[in-house]
Design a protein around this motif. Structure first.
Motif, PDB file in Angstrom:
ATOM      1  N   LEU A  27      12.792 -29.365  16.590  1.00 42.92           N
ATOM      2  CA  LEU A  27      12.401 -29.494  17.990  1.00 42.92           C
ATOM      3  C   LEU A  27      10.945 -29.934  18.117  1.00 42.92           C
ATOM      4  CD1 LEU A  27      14.139 -26.315  19.475  1.00 42.92           C
ATOM      5  CD2 LEU A  27      14.976 -28.674  19.499  1.00 42.92           C
ATOM      6  N   THR A  28      10.092 -29.460  17.197  1.00 47.19           N
ATOM      7  CA  THR A  28       8.677 -29.868  17.215  1.00 47.19           C
ATOM      8  C   THR A  28       8.041 -29.572  15.860  1.00 47.19           C
ATOM      9  OG1 THR A  28       6.547 -29.669  18.340  1.00 47.19           O
ATOM     10  CG2 THR A  28       7.814 -27.648  18.070  1.00 47.19           C
ATOM     11  N   ASP A  29       7.021 -30.343  15.556  1.00 43.21           N
ATOM     12  CA  ASP A  29       6.224 -30.162  14.328  1.00 43.21           C
ATOM     13  C   ASP A  29       4.775 -30.341  14.713  1.00 43.21           C
ATOM     14  OD1 ASP A  29       4.989 -30.080  11.889  1.00 43.21           O
ATOM     15  OD2 ASP A  29       6.075 -31.771  11.006  1.00 43.21           O
ATOM     16  N   SER A  30       3.955 -29.293  14.583  1.00 45.68           N
ATOM     17  CA  SER A  30       2.554 -29.354  15.006  1.00 45.68           C
ATOM     18  C   SER A  30       1.756 -30.383  14.217  1.00 45.68           C
ATOM     19  CB  SER A  30       1.902 -27.980  14.870  1.00 45.68           C
ATOM     20  OG  SER A  30       1.862 -27.570  13.517  1.00 45.68           O
ATOM     21  N   ALA A  31       2.190 -30.679  13.018  1.00 45.83           N
ATOM     22  CA  ALA A  31       1.483 -31.658  12.200  1.00 45.83           C
ATOM     23  C   ALA A  31       1.970 -33.069  12.452  1.00 45.83           C
ATOM     24  CB  ALA A  31       1.629 -31.320  10.720  1.00 45.83           C
ATOM     25  N   SER A  32       3.021 -33.207  13.271  1.00 44.34           N
ATOM     26  CA  SER A  32       3.591 -34.520  13.603  1.00 44.34           C
ATOM     27  C   SER A  32       4.005 -35.288  12.353  1.00 44.34           C
ATOM     28  CB  SER A  32       2.585 -35.352  14.414  1.00 44.34           C
ATOM     29  OG  SER A  32       2.222 -34.692  15.614  1.00 44.34           O
ATOM     30  N   ILE A  33       4.513 -34.563  11.372  1.00 38.80           N
ATOM     31  CA  ILE A  33       4.973 -35.208  10.139  1.00 38.80           C
ATOM     32  C   ILE A  33       6.484 -35.396  10.174  1.00 38.80           C
ATOM     33  CG2 ILE A  33       5.149 -34.951   7.639  1.00 38.80           C
ATOM     34  CD1 ILE A  33       2.507 -33.452   7.692  1.00 38.80           C
ATOM     35  N   THR A  34       7.186 -34.336  10.539  1.00 41.26           N
ATOM     36  CA  THR A  34       8.650 -34.413  10.626  1.00 41.26           C
ATOM     37  C   THR A  34       9.033 -34.764  12.069  1.00 41.26           C
ATOM     38  OG1 THR A  34       8.830 -32.712   8.912  1.00 41.26           O
ATOM     39  CG2 THR A  34      10.801 -33.180  10.222  1.00 41.26           C
ATOM     40  N   PRO A  35       9.697 -35.874  12.275  1.00 44.45           N
ATOM     41  CA  PRO A  35      10.042 -36.271  13.643  1.00 44.45           C
ATOM     42  C   PRO A  35      11.048 -35.310  14.261  1.00 44.45           C
ATOM     43  CG  PRO A  35      10.247 -38.118  12.104  1.00 44.45           C
ATOM     44  CD  PRO A  35      10.100 -36.897  11.288  1.00 44.45           C
ATOM     45  N   ALA A  36      10.972 -35.174  15.573  1.00 45.02           N
ATOM     46  CA  ALA A  36      11.958 -34.368  16.288  1.00 45.02           C
ATOM     47  C   ALA A  36      13.349 -34.973  16.080  1.00 45.02           C
ATOM     48  CB  ALA A  36      11.606 -34.291  17.764  1.00 45.02           C
ATOM     49  N   GLY A  37      14.351 -34.111  15.931  1.00 45.54           N
ATOM     50  CA  GLY A  37      15.716 -34.548  15.696  1.00 45.54           C
ATOM     51  C   GLY A  37      16.105 -34.578  14.243  1.00 45.54           C
ATOM     52  N   THR A  38      15.134 -34.357  13.333  1.00 43.86           N
ATOM     53  CA  THR A  38      15.447 -34.331  11.902  1.00 43.86           C
ATOM     54  C   THR A  38      16.198 -33.051  11.573  1.00 43.86           C
ATOM     55  OG1 THR A  38      13.425 -35.582  11.425  1.00 43.86           O
ATOM     56  CG2 THR A  38      14.466 -34.452   9.570  1.00 43.86           C
ATOM     57  N   ASP A  39      17.212 -33.166  10.744  1.00 41.00           N
ATOM     58  CA  ASP A  39      18.041 -32.009  10.379  1.00 41.00           C
ATOM     59  C   ASP A  39      17.441 -31.339   9.148  1.00 41.00           C
ATOM     60  OD1 ASP A  39      19.938 -30.123   9.959  1.00 41.00           O
ATOM     61  OD2 ASP A  39      21.573 -31.526   9.502  1.00 41.00           O
ATOM     62  N   LEU A  40      17.010 -30.077   9.305  1.00 42.77           N
ATOM     63  CA  LEU A  40      16.436 -29.307   8.200  1.00 42.77           C
ATOM     64  C   LEU A  40      17.333 -28.138   7.810  1.00 42.77           C
ATOM     65  CD1 LEU A  40      12.660 -29.085   9.265  1.00 42.77           C
ATOM     66  CD2 LEU A  40      13.759 -30.783   7.782  1.00 42.77           C
ATOM     67  N   SER A  41      18.548 -28.158   8.264  1.00 46.63           N
ATOM     68  CA  SER A  41      19.431 -27.019   7.983  1.00 46.63           C
ATOM     69  C   SER A  41      19.732 -26.854   6.505  1.00 46.63           C
ATOM     70  CB  SER A  41      20.745 -27.189   8.767  1.00 46.63           C
ATOM     71  OG  SER A  41      21.402 -28.400   8.376  1.00 46.63           O
ATOM     72  N   ALA A  42      19.549 -27.884   5.731  1.00 46.86           N
ATOM     73  CA  ALA A  42      19.840 -27.780   4.291  1.00 46.86           C
ATOM     74  C   ALA A  42      18.704 -27.141   3.505  1.00 46.86           C
ATOM     75  CB  ALA A  42      20.150 -29.172   3.734  1.00 46.86           C
ATOM     76  N   GLU A  43      17.510 -27.038   4.099  1.00 46.09           N
ATOM     77  CA  GLU A  43      16.398 -26.428   3.366  1.00 46.09           C
ATOM     78  C   GLU A  43      16.612 -24.913   3.287  1.00 46.09           C
ATOM     79  OE1 GLU A  43      12.609 -27.590   4.784  1.00 46.09           O
ATOM     80  OE2 GLU A  43      13.043 -29.763   4.638  1.00 46.09           O
ATOM     81  N   PRO A  44      16.371 -24.315   2.112  1.00 51.92           N
ATOM     82  CA  PRO A  44      16.735 -22.905   1.869  1.00 51.92           C
ATOM     83  C   PRO A  44      16.129 -21.941   2.864  1.00 51.92           C
ATOM     84  CG  PRO A  44      16.170 -23.985  -0.194  1.00 51.92           C
ATOM     85  CD  PRO A  44      15.809 -24.952   0.903  1.00 51.92           C
ATOM     86  N   ASP A  45      14.837 -22.081   3.165  1.00 51.62           N
ATOM     87  CA  ASP A  45      14.215 -21.109   4.056  1.00 51.62           C
ATOM     88  C   ASP A  45      14.735 -21.246   5.480  1.00 51.62           C
ATOM     89  OD1 ASP A  45      12.909 -23.627   4.148  1.00 51.62           O
ATOM     90  OD2 ASP A  45      11.197 -22.724   5.169  1.00 51.62           O
ATOM     91  N   ILE A  46      15.004 -22.478   5.934  1.00 53.73           N
ATOM     92  CA  ILE A  46      15.566 -22.682   7.279  1.00 53.73           C
ATOM     93  C   ILE A  46      16.976 -22.121   7.338  1.00 53.73           C
ATOM     94  CG2 ILE A  46      16.255 -24.422   8.973  1.00 53.73           C
ATOM     95  CD1 ILE A  46      13.275 -24.112   8.799  1.00 53.73           C
ATOM     96  N   ALA A  47      17.757 -22.380   6.320  1.00 47.53           N
ATOM     97  CA  ALA A  47      19.136 -21.875   6.294  1.00 47.53           C
ATOM     98  C   ALA A  47      19.149 -20.360   6.311  1.00 47.53           C
ATOM     99  CB  ALA A  47      19.854 -22.406   5.061  1.00 47.53           C
ATOM    100  N   THR A  48      18.233 -19.748   5.578  1.00 44.63           N
ATOM    101  CA  THR A  48      18.165 -18.281   5.560  1.00 44.63           C
ATOM    102  C   THR A  48      17.763 -17.741   6.924  1.00 44.63           C
ATOM    103  OG1 THR A  48      17.534 -18.327   3.217  1.00 44.63           O
ATOM    104  CG2 THR A  48      17.065 -16.317   4.423  1.00 44.63           C
ATOM    105  N   ALA A  49      16.813 -18.387   7.578  1.00 43.57           N
ATOM    106  CA  ALA A  49      16.390 -17.931   8.901  1.00 43.57           C
ATOM    107  C   ALA A  49      17.495 -18.077   9.923  1.00 43.57           C
ATOM    108  CB  ALA A  49      15.149 -18.708   9.332  1.00 43.57           C
ATOM    109  N   LEU A  50      18.301 -19.137   9.821  1.00 43.72           N
ATOM    110  CA  LEU A  50      19.408 -19.322  10.754  1.00 43.72           C
ATOM    111  C   LEU A  50      20.503 -18.295  10.533  1.00 43.72           C
ATOM    112  CD1 LEU A  50      19.628 -23.227  10.828  1.00 43.72           C
ATOM    113  CD2 LEU A  50      18.608 -21.706  12.524  1.00 43.72           C
ATOM    114  N   HIS A  51      20.434 -17.603   9.392  1.00 38.64           N
ATOM    115  CA  HIS A  51      21.336 -16.470   9.149  1.00 38.64           C
ATOM    116  C   HIS A  51      20.632 -15.152   9.475  1.00 38.64           C
ATOM    117  CE1 HIS A  51      23.558 -19.577   6.910  1.00 38.64           C
ATOM    118  NE2 HIS A  51      24.648 -18.790   7.103  1.00 38.64           N
ATOM    119  N   ASN A  52      19.599 -15.228  10.306  1.00 39.74           N
ATOM    120  CA  ASN A  52      18.903 -14.048  10.825  1.00 39.74           C
ATOM    121  C   ASN A  52      18.164 -13.250   9.733  1.00 39.74           C
ATOM    122  OD1 ASN A  52      17.997 -12.566  12.975  1.00 39.74           O
ATOM    123  ND2 ASN A  52      19.779 -11.189  13.030  1.00 39.74           N
TER     124      ASN A  52
END
Length: 492
Positions: A88-113
């Motif tokens: 949704l947003t990246d403060s460093a403006s490196i990763t564009p909005a709309g990029t899918d990060l669900s495959a990254e381990p830490d993001i996937a773990t967070a999405l599992h609460n």
């Protein structure tokens, strides 16, 4: 000794500093790492709650401003994704909005609460970061996730600064301790050096500069006082002994001369059968007179000092050889000279004549008829050697070691020596800055070697070599006259 004391002080202080500063530095680094981790995790949780509210209210357009504001204030990077892992947003403006990060381990773990905290390279920049990825949820409802990461170089800089501060502190402490330890070591060593110099002076015969008893630790001050008292008593005893020897020898000369005259006057009135006994008595009187003369010479040498001067060794050898040749011829002994020219040497006035007279007297006394006494001069790189070589029975190694002791004579000696000739030679040679040794002759006999300092080698002059200093006053002895009969010189 100063260096050893200084090294011991500094080593002890360094050991204490290492024992204190290394644990402190490690503890500080661990505390800073823990503090940063807690701070990241706390801030990430707060930001995740704010982001979850915006997502729940479908107000996602405020998320970039929220992330950018936090990133500008702290230097951190904030990445917010929705419940499917879409950025949704990246403060460093490196990763564009709309990029899918669900495959990254830490993001996937967070999405599992579940929350993830750790250190890893940034997936986009590759820089080492400390991160915390937390879920944005209300209860079991996951509406997104937030990743908050800090570059570890900030933490490493803080840790580096504390280690640098500790190192600089150690250097300052070591410098201060070095100055204090150097002053303390000198305070301790100064009286020790004074005692060393005083001991050296006492060994040379006279304590002119007693150690200072008002400086240094109390133990060393007491030692200096005790040493000075002992040295003073010892010098008084030596002075009294020398004075007694000189006075007694002087007082005995007159009655001995009178006794000899009286004994000689008995000869016309004695039975011829008693003449042998009279001759033996006169001979013993003469030997006693020579012994007294030797004692007087030694006493004068010990109590009177002179400065070594340049003397022509070749001229002295030629003169004494010519002087002793007639007397040697009476005993069927030949005196010859050999070797290369020696030149000038350092010697106290008259010493060379006295040395040669005593050595020639000794050599003649043990030389069988038909033999030769050789006077040889030899120049070495740093010394000039004078050799007096006879062809007599010689001496064993043990006898050569004891030959310079006063009154010592070999057990098989049958001549009338006094045992003072070689001690006088040794004393005169040392006073001139040299030394004398006894060596076996090449074939048979004894080689008396007198080692002297050449005047053309100034580095080896007696005063430059650190030998005893002599101040010229009255001559310490009288050079004996040229012998016309049996020379009355000191014996082995």
């Amino acid at each position: 000794m100063t260096r050893r004391l200084l090294a011991s002080y500094l080593g002890l202080v360094l050991l204490v500093l290492l024992g204190l500063e290394i644990p402190f530095g490690l503890l500080y680094a661990r505390a800073e790492t823990s503090r940063l981790s807690n701070s990241i995790e706390r801030d990430a949780g707060m930001l995740a709650e704010l982001a979850e509210e915006r997502i729940e209210e479908n107000n996602t357009e405020e998320l970039p401003e929220l992330a950018a504001d936090y990133g500008e204030r702290t230097g951190a990077r904030v990445v917010v994704v929705d419940r499917t892992g879409i950025v949704l947003t990246d403060s460093a403006s490196i990763t564009p909005a709309g990029t899918d990060l669900s495959a990254e381990p830490d993001i996937a773990t967070a999405l599992h609460n579940q929350t993830t905290v750790g250190t890893a390279p940034d997936p986009d920049t590759g820089a080492e970061t400390r991160y915390a990825t937390v879920p944005g949820a209300s209860g079991n409802t996951i509406r997104g996730a937030l990743r908050l990461s800090y570059p570890t170089d900030v933490l490493n800089g803080r840790i580096h600064d504390i280690w640098l501060t500790l190192a600089l502190t150690s250097l300052v402490v070591m410098a201060a301790v070095t100055l204090i330890a150097l002053a303390l070591a000198r305070w301790i060593i100064r009286p020790v050096h004074a005692l060393e110099r005083a001991t050296t002076q006492l060994a040379d015969g006279t304590l002119t500069n007693p150690p200072d008893a008002d400086f240094g630790p109390p133990e060393l001050r007491r030692l200096a006082t005790s040493f000075t008292r002992t040295a003073t008593s010892l010098q008084h005893l030596l002075k009294a002994q020398r004075a007694f020897a000189a006075e007694a020898s002087h007082q005995l000369k007159t009655p001995l001369t009178a006794l000899r005259i009286r004994l000689e006057n008995f000869e016309p009135h004695l039975d011829p059968a008693a003449h042998d006994s009279l001759d033996e008595a006169i001979s013993e009187t003469e030997r006693l007179g020579r012994m007294i003369q030797g004692l007087l010479s030694l006493a004068r040498l010990e109590s009177t000092a002179t400065t070594p001067e340049a003397a022509d060794l070749d001229a002295v050898v030629a003169d004494r050889s010519a002087t002793w040749a007639p007397y040697a011829a009476e005993h069927l002994v030949h005196i010859t000279t050999a070797g290369s020219p020696a030149g000038h040497v350092w010697a106290i006035p008259g010493a060379l004549e006295q040395i040669l007279d005593n050595l020639l007297a000794n050599a003649l006394r043990v030389s069988p008829p038909g033999t030769t006494i050789t006077l040889t001069t030899r120049r070495t790189p740093h010394r000039i050697e004078l050799h007096v070589i006879d062809q007599g029975p010689g001496m064993s190694a043990a006898e050569r070691q004891r030959a310079f002791d006063r009154f010592w004579r070999a057990s098989d000696t049958h001549h009338d020596g006094t045992g003072l000739g070689l001690p006088i030679v040794d004393q005169l040679t040392r006073a001139s800055g040299g030394h004398v040794t006894l060596e076996p002759a090449p074939a048979t006999g004894l080689d008396a070697v007198v080692h002297l300092c050449p005047t053309d080698t100034t580095a080896l002059a007696p005063t430059a070599r650190g030998t005893r200093s002599y101040t010229r006053q009255n001559p310490p002895f009288t050079v004996p006259p040229k012998p016309t009969a049996a020379p009355a010189h000191a014996r082995r």
